[in-house]
Structures are given as structure tokens and as C-alpha cells.
Design a protein around this motif. Structure first.
Motif, PDB file in Angstrom:
ATOM      1  N   LYS A 143      23.051  22.439 -69.875  1.00  0.00           N
ATOM      2  CA  LYS A 143      24.430  22.730 -70.414  1.00  0.00           C
ATOM      3  C   LYS A 143      24.975  24.096 -69.631  1.00  0.00           C
ATOM      4  O   LYS A 143      24.383  24.830 -69.199  1.00  0.00           O
ATOM      5  N   ALA A 144      26.345  23.847 -69.431  1.00  0.00           N
ATOM      6  CA  ALA A 144      26.995  24.748 -68.462  1.00  0.00           C
ATOM      7  C   ALA A 144      27.659  25.900 -69.329  1.00  0.00           C
ATOM      8  O   ALA A 144      28.327  25.856 -70.676  1.00  0.00           O
ATOM      9  N   ASP A 145      27.807  27.212 -68.975  1.00  0.00           N
ATOM     10  CA  ASP A 145      28.369  28.227 -69.333  1.00  0.00           C
ATOM     11  C   ASP A 145      30.101  28.101 -68.819  1.00  0.00           C
ATOM     12  O   ASP A 145      30.846  28.556 -69.524  1.00  0.00           O
ATOM     13  N   ALA A 146      30.278  27.671 -67.680  1.00  0.00           N
ATOM     14  CA  ALA A 146      31.565  27.455 -67.127  1.00  0.00           C
ATOM     15  C   ALA A 146      31.525  26.186 -66.174  1.00  0.00           C
ATOM     16  O   ALA A 146      30.561  25.904 -65.609  1.00  0.00           O
ATOM     17  N   TRP A 147      32.581  25.204 -66.549  1.00  0.00           N
ATOM     18  CA  TRP A 147      32.946  24.010 -65.577  1.00  0.00           C
ATOM     19  C   TRP A 147      33.913  24.197 -64.791  1.00  0.00           C
ATOM     20  O   TRP A 147      34.825  24.988 -65.178  1.00  0.00           O
ATOM     21  N   PHE A 148      33.774  24.024 -63.527  1.00  0.00           N
ATOM     22  CA  PHE A 148      34.844  23.624 -62.798  1.00  0.00           C
ATOM     23  C   PHE A 148      34.933  22.097 -62.464  1.00  0.00           C
ATOM     24  O   PHE A 148      34.463  21.269 -62.266  1.00  0.00           O
ATOM     25  N   LEU A 149      36.278  21.575 -63.062  1.00  0.00           N
ATOM     26  CA  LEU A 149      36.660  20.246 -63.169  1.00  0.00           C
ATOM     27  C   LEU A 149      37.496  19.979 -61.782  1.00  0.00           C
ATOM     28  O   LEU A 149      38.530  20.404 -62.064  1.00  0.00           O
ATOM     29  N   THR A 191      28.173  21.519 -72.554  1.00  0.00           N
ATOM     30  CA  THR A 191      28.705  22.713 -72.697  1.00  0.00           C
ATOM     31  C   THR A 191      28.058  23.706 -73.481  1.00  0.00           C
ATOM     32  O   THR A 191      27.927  23.405 -74.863  1.00  0.00           O
ATOM     33  N   ALA A 192      27.532  24.809 -73.037  1.00  0.00           N
ATOM     34  CA  ALA A 192      27.073  26.020 -73.842  1.00  0.00           C
ATOM     35  C   ALA A 192      27.764  26.580 -74.670  1.00  0.00           C
ATOM     36  O   ALA A 192      29.134  26.462 -74.620  1.00  0.00           O
ATOM     37  N   PRO A 193      27.367  27.143 -75.972  1.00  0.00           N
ATOM     38  CA  PRO A 193      28.323  27.621 -76.909  1.00  0.00           C
ATOM     39  C   PRO A 193      29.203  28.808 -76.403  1.00  0.00           C
ATOM     40  O   PRO A 193      28.477  29.542 -75.310  1.00  0.00           O
ATOM     41  N   ASN A 194      30.400  28.777 -76.619  1.00  0.00           N
ATOM     42  CA  ASN A 194      31.465  29.818 -75.828  1.00  0.00           C
ATOM     43  C   ASN A 194      31.666  29.260 -74.544  1.00  0.00           C
ATOM     44  O   ASN A 194      32.152  30.263 -73.987  1.00  0.00           O
ATOM     45  N   GLY A 195      31.255  28.240 -74.161  1.00  0.00           N
ATOM     46  CA  GLY A 195      31.518  27.885 -72.876  1.00  0.00           C
ATOM     47  C   GLY A 195      32.958  27.426 -72.293  1.00  0.00           C
ATOM     48  O   GLY A 195      33.629  27.187 -73.215  1.00  0.00           O
ATOM     49  N   THR A 196      33.257  27.457 -71.223  1.00  0.00           N
ATOM     50  CA  THR A 196      34.584  27.381 -70.770  1.00  0.00           C
ATOM     51  C   THR A 196      34.729  26.250 -69.596  1.00  0.00           C
ATOM     52  O   THR A 196      33.687  25.848 -69.288  1.00  0.00           O
ATOM     53  N   PHE A 197      35.933  25.721 -69.634  1.00  0.00           N
ATOM     54  CA  PHE A 197      36.294  24.946 -68.311  1.00  0.00           C
ATOM     55  C   PHE A 197      37.590  25.474 -67.596  1.00  0.00           C
ATOM     56  O   PHE A 197      38.397  25.861 -68.513  1.00  0.00           O
ATOM     57  N   THR A 198      37.831  25.362 -66.430  1.00  0.00           N
ATOM     58  CA  THR A 198      38.906  25.422 -65.868  1.00  0.00           C
ATOM     59  C   THR A 198      39.359  24.223 -64.916  1.00  0.00           C
ATOM     60  O   THR A 198      38.287  23.558 -64.407  1.00  0.00           O
ATOM     61  N   THR A 199      40.479  23.938 -64.723  1.00  0.00           N
ATOM     62  CA  THR A 199      40.950  22.831 -63.673  1.00  0.00           C
ATOM     63  C   THR A 199      42.323  23.131 -63.159  1.00  0.00           C
ATOM     64  O   THR A 199      43.050  23.592 -63.845  1.00  0.00           O
TER      65      THR A 199
END
Length: 229
Positions: free
Chosen positions: A154-160, A184-192
Motif C-alpha cells: 500500500k502506498a502513502d503517495a502515488w505518482f500517476l 493506498t494507505a490511510p491518508n494516502g495521496t495521489f498526484t498526476t
């Protein structure tokens, strides 16, 4: 239904006169025609607020490894944050570039190229799991629609960071974005870098509070979000 890729296929590259590599499969450049490293930092490093979030065990995941530029930017940011132990980076890539093309591309970014030696040595030897001074990297090859579902992390942050949604819709569909949410981990984020409406809607369905924010350079908007509780 699109036929799934079942074997690793090396990326086919053409080069613009500016030195930017273009993926023949998608007719799309690998990085900004302006400053790819600056765009990476704006979209993925700053967009995920990594400078204040790195901690021991922090996990980044990415769709679309490409040249490894995003990984190297994350590695540089991790070192600047004090190199917290146990941090890792997992990327999903269907069409891996060969080492010579990666090296040629990274020469456009001296700061990233200067720290790329251990990565390049491992990549040229065929390694897809390697360690950079305690920053662990894993690149999982194959169709992300299959490989992400099988991932146990599970990711804390995703790069899409797939190619343009118009040219590479397989990497932006609702089912795959659902897997991003599930991994995605709790409170995890993504950006793209993309602000395409169907991508934002898919990420909303996947469980993220999604917002459209200023993009880099001539790109007016990008997207980011946080997993809802």
C-alpha cells in the motif's frame, strides 16, 4: 476489450531534435518539452508534499516508470529529508526502456544523472529490485491492470504518470484507479499531471477527495487527492 500484454516488451523510442524521447507505442514524450525534472518536482514531489511527509517506512508507488526520472527525483527529495529508514518506491511499467535509452534521456538532467549511477548499473544487469543508499526500489513489469491487483503493498503517495489519457486510456480506467485506491494507505495521496475529467471521476469513485490545481508551465491544471477515511 483491449488484449492484455502477457510478456515484457521493451519500449520503442524515437528522439526529437531537442533530445526528448518519444514512445512509439503511444506517440507521446516521456517528459516535459520544457524542464522535465522541474515538472516532476512540481507535480509529484511538491504535489504530494513529500518534503514534510517522508518518515521511516514511507512508501511511494507509481504507474509508469519510464526513464526513472520520477524515482530519482523522489530519491533526491528523500535524501534532503534526512533519508528516513525503510522508505521505498514501487513502479509498474509495461514497456521498460533499455539502459542505453534511459542514460541518454537522463543526460538532459545533470542533477538526476549525477545520482543515477547505481540505478543504471543495476538496470543494465537486468535487476528490477535494487537499493539506493537505503531507498529501496522495485519496478514491476507487465500490464498494470494485472500486476497492481497482485501487489501486496500500500502506498502513502502515488505518482500517476502514464502517457496521455487520450493515447493510453488503459492506464487511467475506472477499474485500475479502483486498484490504486485499494492499494493506498490511510491518508494516502495521489498526484498526476492530467486534469482529464474521466480520470478525476474515476479517482473519486476509487475513494479519493480529488481537486484540480495549477499545473506546471503551459499545463493549466493538474490533479491531486487524498484518500477519504
Amino acid at each position: 476489450m483491449t488484449k492484455r500484454q502477457t510478456a515484457t516488451i521493451t519500449a520503442s523510442i524515437t528522439w526529437k531534435d531537442s533530445g526528448v524521447p518519444v514512445a512509439e507505442q503511444f506517440d507521446d514524450p516521456y517528459f516535459s518539452l520544457e524542464d522535465g525534472l522541474a515538472e516532476t518536482r512540481h507535480v509529484f514531489i511538491e504535489g504530494n508534499d513529500l518534503a514534510t511527509r517522508f518518515r521511516p517506512g514511507f512508501q511511494i508507488a507509481e504507474l509508469g516508470f519510464g526513464t526513472g526520472l520520477n524515482m530519482l527525483a523522489a530519491y533526491i527529495a528523500w535524501r534532503a529529508a534526512g533519508s528516513p529508514v525503510g522508505a521505498g518506491f514501487t513502479s509498474f511499467e509495461a514497456f521498460p526502456m533499455d539502459a542505453a535509452d534511459i542514460d541518454r534521456a537522463l543526460q538532459a538532467f545533470p542533477e538526476a544523472h549525477a545520482v543515477a549511477g547505481p540505478f543504471m548499473e543495476a538496470w543494465e544487469q537486468g535487476a528490477r529490485r535494487f537499493d539506493l543508499d537505503g531507498f529501496s526500489v522495485e519496478v514491476i513489469e507487465g500490464d498494470a491492470r494485472d500486476t497492481l491487483a497482485a501487489w501486496d503493498g500500500k502506498a502513502d503517495a502515488w505518482f500517476l504518470d502514464g502517457f496521455s489519457p487520450a493515447k493510453n486510456p488503459e492506464l487511467w480506467g475506472e477499474a485500475l484507479m479502483g486498484e490504486v485506491g485499494r492499494h493506498t494507505a490511510p491518508n494516502g495521496t495521489f498526484t498526476t499531471y492530467t486534469a482529464a475529467g474521466f480520470v478525476r471521476r474515476a479517482l473519486d469513485v476509487a475513494g479519493f477527495d480529488v481537486e484540480r490545481v495549477p499545473g506546471y508551465g503551459r499545463k493549466r491544471h493538474m490533479s491531486r487527492g487524498t484518500l477519504r477515511p
